[in-house]
Design an enzyme around this catalytic site. Structure first.
Site, PDB file in Angstrom:
ATOM      1  N   ASP A   1      29.640  49.350 -24.804  1.00 16.32           N
ATOM      2  CA  ASP A   1      28.853  50.161 -24.238  1.00 16.32           C
ATOM      3  C   ASP A   1      28.731  51.209 -24.118  1.00 16.32           C
ATOM      4  OD1 ASP A   1      27.119  49.822 -22.033  1.00 16.32           O
ATOM      5  OD2 ASP A   1      28.665  49.007 -20.247  1.00 16.32           O
TER       6      ASP A   1
ATOM      7  N   CYS B   1      20.315  45.524 -23.268  1.00 18.11           N
ATOM      8  CA  CYS B   1      21.261  45.941 -23.658  1.00 18.11           C
ATOM      9  C   CYS B   1      21.870  45.549 -22.165  1.00 18.11           C
ATOM     10  CB  CYS B   1      21.742  47.274 -24.101  1.00 18.11           C
ATOM     11  SG  CYS B   1      21.477  48.785 -22.643  1.00 18.11           S
ATOM     12  N   SER B   2      22.670  46.393 -21.725  1.00 16.95           N
ATOM     13  CA  SER B   2      23.553  45.729 -20.560  1.00 16.95           C
ATOM     14  C   SER B   2      22.427  46.474 -19.431  1.00 16.95           C
ATOM     15  CB  SER B   2      24.276  45.940 -20.340  1.00 16.95           C
ATOM     16  OG  SER B   2      25.610  45.789 -18.915  1.00 16.95           O
ATOM     17  N   ALA B   3      22.119  47.390 -19.707  1.00 13.69           N
ATOM     18  CA  ALA B   3      21.141  48.073 -17.929  1.00 13.69           C
ATOM     19  C   ALA B   3      19.420  48.243 -18.778  1.00 13.69           C
ATOM     20  CB  ALA B   3      22.360  49.333 -17.608  1.00 13.69           C
TER      21      ALA B   3
ATOM     22  N   ILE C   1      19.357  51.252 -20.292  1.00 17.81           N
ATOM     23  CA  ILE C   1      18.861  52.809 -20.712  1.00 17.81           C
ATOM     24  C   ILE C   1      19.716  53.304 -21.960  1.00 17.81           C
ATOM     25  CG2 ILE C   1      17.767  52.506 -18.034  1.00 17.81           C
ATOM     26  CD1 ILE C   1      20.569  53.832 -18.141  1.00 17.81           C
ATOM     27  N   GLY C   2      20.640  52.656 -22.057  1.00 13.11           N
ATOM     28  CA  GLY C   2      21.618  53.671 -23.207  1.00 13.11           C
ATOM     29  C   GLY C   2      21.126  52.972 -24.619  1.00 13.11           C
ATOM     30  N   ARG C   3      21.924  52.478 -24.884  1.00 14.74           N
ATOM     31  CA  ARG C   3      21.626  51.360 -26.575  1.00 14.74           C
ATOM     32  C   ARG C   3      20.164  51.598 -26.672  1.00 14.74           C
ATOM     33  NH1 ARG C   3      26.762  46.968 -25.797  1.00 14.74           N
ATOM     34  NH2 ARG C   3      26.082  47.406 -23.357  1.00 14.74           N
TER      35      ARG C   3
ATOM     36  N   GLN D   1      21.554  57.305 -22.284  1.00 15.49           N
ATOM     37  CA  GLN D   1      22.151  57.339 -20.867  1.00 15.49           C
ATOM     38  C   GLN D   1      23.722  58.558 -21.412  1.00 15.49           C
ATOM     39  OE1 GLN D   1      23.865  54.034 -19.762  1.00 15.49           O
ATOM     40  NE2 GLN D   1      24.775  54.448 -18.482  1.00 15.49           N
TER      41      GLN D   1
END
Length: 901
Positions: free
Chosen positions: A796, A828-830, A832-834, A872
């Protein structure tokens, strides 16, 4: 034994001597304390202090001795057991001199020494205004590399070492630097003959760089290393495994077997504390959590635990706060540590130096002392402690110039053989009677008249401030009359400097379907000093009276080059100031961006011709090498300010968001039709068009499902008609839930209100897991096969360790979506990033296959216009840009035959 003595016996001509009183009187007369300081160039100086002096007094004497202006990054170290020099193996016994405590109480060993060292490693060397400060950083990092404290891969090691050679030996000349000229210099640990050959080849590319330039480039590459600026502390985790905790400017980094396994940024840490041999960090509670996360580490001793705590306090205050936090008064019996950082912060240092005239300090650089056979003598120290080497030649570039007139130059990493971008920030340099040009085969690094200092903490109009300019007495005291022509056009006359540089870049042309625009103006150059001043965004209409409308970019370049080669070299521009033309938007809606400097050689330009894809790859490599691409990324908006996120803020939808600050735009959000809990889900449609191919890659970017949103997630999959789900996270990372398991185990099923899901197959590879599901609509009886692809080796907020592995995963995602027009679900988790990294990577690979130019910044803009905050952080952006460039240069992906021109 005398039992008694009469008073009379001691009268008369008797005498006495007060031994203890004389000892105390002598001690009172000895009011000074000697302190020996060893500097980064291995010279020493002994300072005399009052024996009651505090550490700040010694620091002031040291800074005064060095004439150091930007002093807040430095400190004095000493060892607990005497005069042991700081190394990576004895870091546990080294202590930093505390300014508020007595010197004699800190250095209990009378024979001990202090060592002048960098305490706070600046995140970007361009924040350092003084050349002498950068030189001290250069000495420190060179020492870190040789001692093994700063570990680096062989490729980076050779490149960084080549800048050391350029700084110490100057330009490469075959008659002076014969075969094996580097074998007597120890430049990097584990130096081999093959490394020396590589360093030699890189040294040839740096021709024209002054020592200050080479050292700036040395620092610019060193700052990107994983171990740069990391202060390591040995510890053990909860499983009693040996780890190392690294304190940095961004937070606390955890290493195991020299591999970074986790990063806790200061923004994620709520509190740091220690008790006896245990060190604790408390992490910020996320919205989906109802408990605090408290991580504990076992240190070797109470002292090492406290030292780590103090280091965290200092680094957090220095790098994150505008000013030191004043500690409130406590009761006299307070048991907690009273330590606070009382020095200035980086913000205060940078701001102060912005408004201070630069010091014109002249100094002589010390040669490397890590010699094997002794190519250079050991330097001697003069009466001021400055190092003088008798073997150094009196070359012109050994003289240090005032930084008020010149900034260090940026350099192309390797493979570039020209110093002229055609945008006129640089020109061919004459050295003595020799002229090095490409025609005679001389390879050299690009030279810039002035480096544009640009970073997040700077003022937006930094390039327009003149606080660092040294007035030229020969210039008129009043500006000439401004020549304003019809249609608001202005005439600007620019005379090149001694090196033939005008100091600006242009972009555009008929081949790019753009007017000719000024894209960059370097400070302290003729273009910056002329009146009226040339500004970024000005549209160039005439060059020396010739209309450039309808000219190719290359013709404009040649026209400006030609003007400096004739007569006085004066260039007359007719410009339309501050044009409103949007230089980033092309006719097909795509955009073009460039780094502050484009170091594309003429040979490279001719090689790629008019191939937009190849040109975009050159721009991508330039932006990565100079760091400009990352700076531009950091200046992008994270959310489109014109788009609302009202639905996510409604009370009935708040608990459906994993993170309170990650909200979907209303205009592109996924609207559920058949969900019993409402139409809201934290997801956006993201469509990426591949020009010229007719392909539109459709995605639904979403967060990792919560336990309460699993049914909504599968309802979304059902309604969207999706047959591919890509998961870029694990369920739990570092003890924190990142995603709920929303699928059944192998051969098991889940049943929801209007659908069932069965896992029919599961394949586990080293870092991937592939699953096959059977999705059944219970209302219609329709069945659908669905592929689930999970990437398990992606931390993350971090990046994968292997770009090839990530590229392989992306290729398998592309293969799975073949023939599919429905959107692929990516999370991913949110979300947005990965998720953003994968979308950018797949989009770039498709563009390459379609023989279309790749501009990563524009891809990010396009994604962020559909879902906020995609990609992110800058490390993720750099990683995917490097992966795209490597995939192209190594031929992993190529233009397809049907798109080849």
């Amino acid at each position: 034994m005398i039992e008694s003595v009469s008073r009379r016996a001691l009268s008369g001509s008797s005498g006495s001597y007060h031994v203890r009183g004389a000892e105390l009187a002598r001690d009172r007369r000895l009011k000074t304390l000697s302190a020996t300081v060893v500097f980064l160039d291995d010279t020493q100086h002994t300072f005399q202090l009052d024996k009651r002096a505090k550490g700040q007094a010694l620091l002031d004497l040291v800074f005064q001795h060095l004439e150091l202006v930007e002093k807040d990054y430095f400190g004095l170290q000493y060892s607990e057991n005497g005069s042991v020099s700081p190394t990576c193996s004895n870091s546990d016994i080294m202590r930093w001199l505390e300014p508020s405590k007595l010197v004699k109480k800190q250095l209990r060993n009378k024979g001990g020494q202090f060592f002048f060292r960098v305490k706070f490693y600046v995140s970007d060397p361009s924040k350092l205004q003084e050349e002498y400060t950068r030189y001290q950083f250069y000495l420190q990092i060179r020492r870190d590399i040789l001692q093994g404290k700063l570990q680096l891969p062989p490729g980076s090691a050779c490149l960084i070492a080549s800048y050391t050679v350029q700084s110490e030996l100057g330009d490469y000349h075959p008659e002076e630097h014969g075969p094996g000229y580097l074998s007597r210099l120890q430049l990097i640990p584990g130096q081999t003959e093959e490394m020396e050959k590589k360093i030699c080849e890189l040294h040839k590319l740096h021709k024209g760089q002054l020592p200050a330039d080479a050292e700036f480039n040395f620092l610019d590459h060193a700052k990107r290393l994983d171990m740069y600026g990391v202060e390591l502390h040995k510890a053990r985790d909860s499983a009693n495994k040996e780890i190392q905790l690294g304190v940095t400017s961004i937070g606390l980094v955890v290493f195991q077997n020299n591999i970074k396994i986790n990063v806790f940024s200061w923004s994620k840490i709520v509190k740091i504390s220690f008790k006896r041999k245990q060190f604790f960090i408390q992490l910020r509670r996320e919205q989906s959590e109802n408990y605090d996360t408290l991580l504990g580490f076992n240190m070797r001793t109470y002292r090492s635990s406290k030292n780590l705590w103090k280091s965290c306090v200092e680094h957090h205050t220095f790098f994150r706060l505008h000013s030191p936090k004043l500690r409130p008064r406590r009761f006299p019996l307070a048991l907690s540590s009273r330590f606070t950082y009382s020095g200035r912060t980086e913000f205060q240092t940078v701001e102060d130096n912005k408004h201070r005239a630069r010091a014109e300090k002249t100094f002589v650089r010390s040669p490397s002392k890590k010699l094997i056979h002794g190519i250079l003598p050991v330097p001697s120290s003069d009466e001021k402690g400055k190092v003088v080497s008798s073997s150094r030649s009196n070359r012109s570039h050994d003289k240090v110039q005032s930084l008020g007139s010149r900034e260090p130059r940026q350099a192309w990493g390797e493979g570039n053989q020209s110093d002229d971008e055609g945008g006129f920030l640089a020109a061919l340099k004459e050295e003595g009677a020799r002229t090095h040009t490409q025609s005679n085969g001389g390879a050299f690094s690009p030279m810039l008249g002035s480096r544009v200092i640009s970073y997040v903490d700077d003022d937006t109009n930094l390039n327009e401030r003149n606080v660092y300019d040294v007035p030229n007495p020969s210039e008129p005291t009043s500006p000439p009359t401004l020549q304003i022509l019809e249609d608001g056009l202005v005439t600007i006359k620019i005379t090149p400097d001694e090196q033939g540089r005008f100091g600006f870049n242009v972009k555009g042309g008929l081949d790019l379907d753009m007017p000719i625009l000024v894209s960059r103006v370097a400070p302290h150059t003729p273009a910056d000093r002329c009146y009226p001043k040339l500004n970024e965004g000005d549209q160039v209409v005439l060059i020396n009276g010739i209309d450039v409308n309808g000219m190719l970019h290359e013709h404009v370049v040649n026209l400006i080059r030609k003007s400096r080669d004739t007569g006085s070299g004066e260039l007359t521009l007719t410009v339309r100031p501050n044009t409103l033309y949007n230089a980033l938007v092309c006719k097909d809606g795509a955009s073009e961006d460039e780094p502050p400097y484009r170091y594309v050689s003429d040979a490279a330009h001719n090689a790629v011709g008019s191939d937009p894809l190849a040109q975009s790859m050159l721009l991508l490599a330039d932006g990565l090498a100079s760091g400009a691409l990352i700076i531009q990324y950091e200046q992008l908006y994270r959310k489109n300010p014109e788009l609302t996120t009202l639905e996510s803020k409604k009370s009935e939808n708040l608990n459906k968001n994993r993170y309170r600050d990650i909200s979907p735009y209303d205009v592109t959000r996924v609207v559920l039709m058949g969900s019993s809990s409402g139409d809201y889900i934290n997801a956006n449609y993201v469509n990426m068009e591949i020009p010229g191919s007719g392909i539109i890659n459709r995605y639904i970017a979403t967060q990792g499902p919560l336990s309460t949103t699993v049914a909504d997630f599968w309802q979304m999959v059902l309604e969207a008609g999706s047959t591919l789900v890509v998961m870029l996270t694990t369920l739990v990372e570092q003890g924190r839930a990142k995603c709920h398991q929303y699928w059944p185990d192998l051969k098991e099923s889940l049943t929801f209100r209007n659908l069932t899901l069965m896992c029919t197959a599961e394949t586990i590879e080293e870092t991937f897991v592939f699953r096959e599901f059977l999705l059944t609509d219970t209302n219609t009886g329709e069945e659908r096969d669905l592929t689930h692809m999970q990437y398990c080796a992606w931390p993350d907020h971090g990046v994968p360790n292997d770009w090839k592995q990530f590229t392989t995963f992306t290729e398998r995602v592309r293969a799975a979506r073949t023939g599919i027009v429905e959107p692929a679900i990516v999370h991913c988790s949110a979300g947005i990033g990965r998720t953003g990294v994968l979308v950018l990577m797949e989009t770039a690979l498709c563009l390459i296959e379609a023989n279309q130019p790749v501009y990563p910044l524009e891809i990010v803009r396009s994604m962020r216009d559909q879902r906020a905050m995609m990609i992110q952080n800058s490390s993720q952006f750099r990683f995917v840009c490097e992966a795209v460039h490597k995939a192209y240069t190594e031929g992993i992906v190529k233009p397809l035959p049907e798109f080849s021109r």
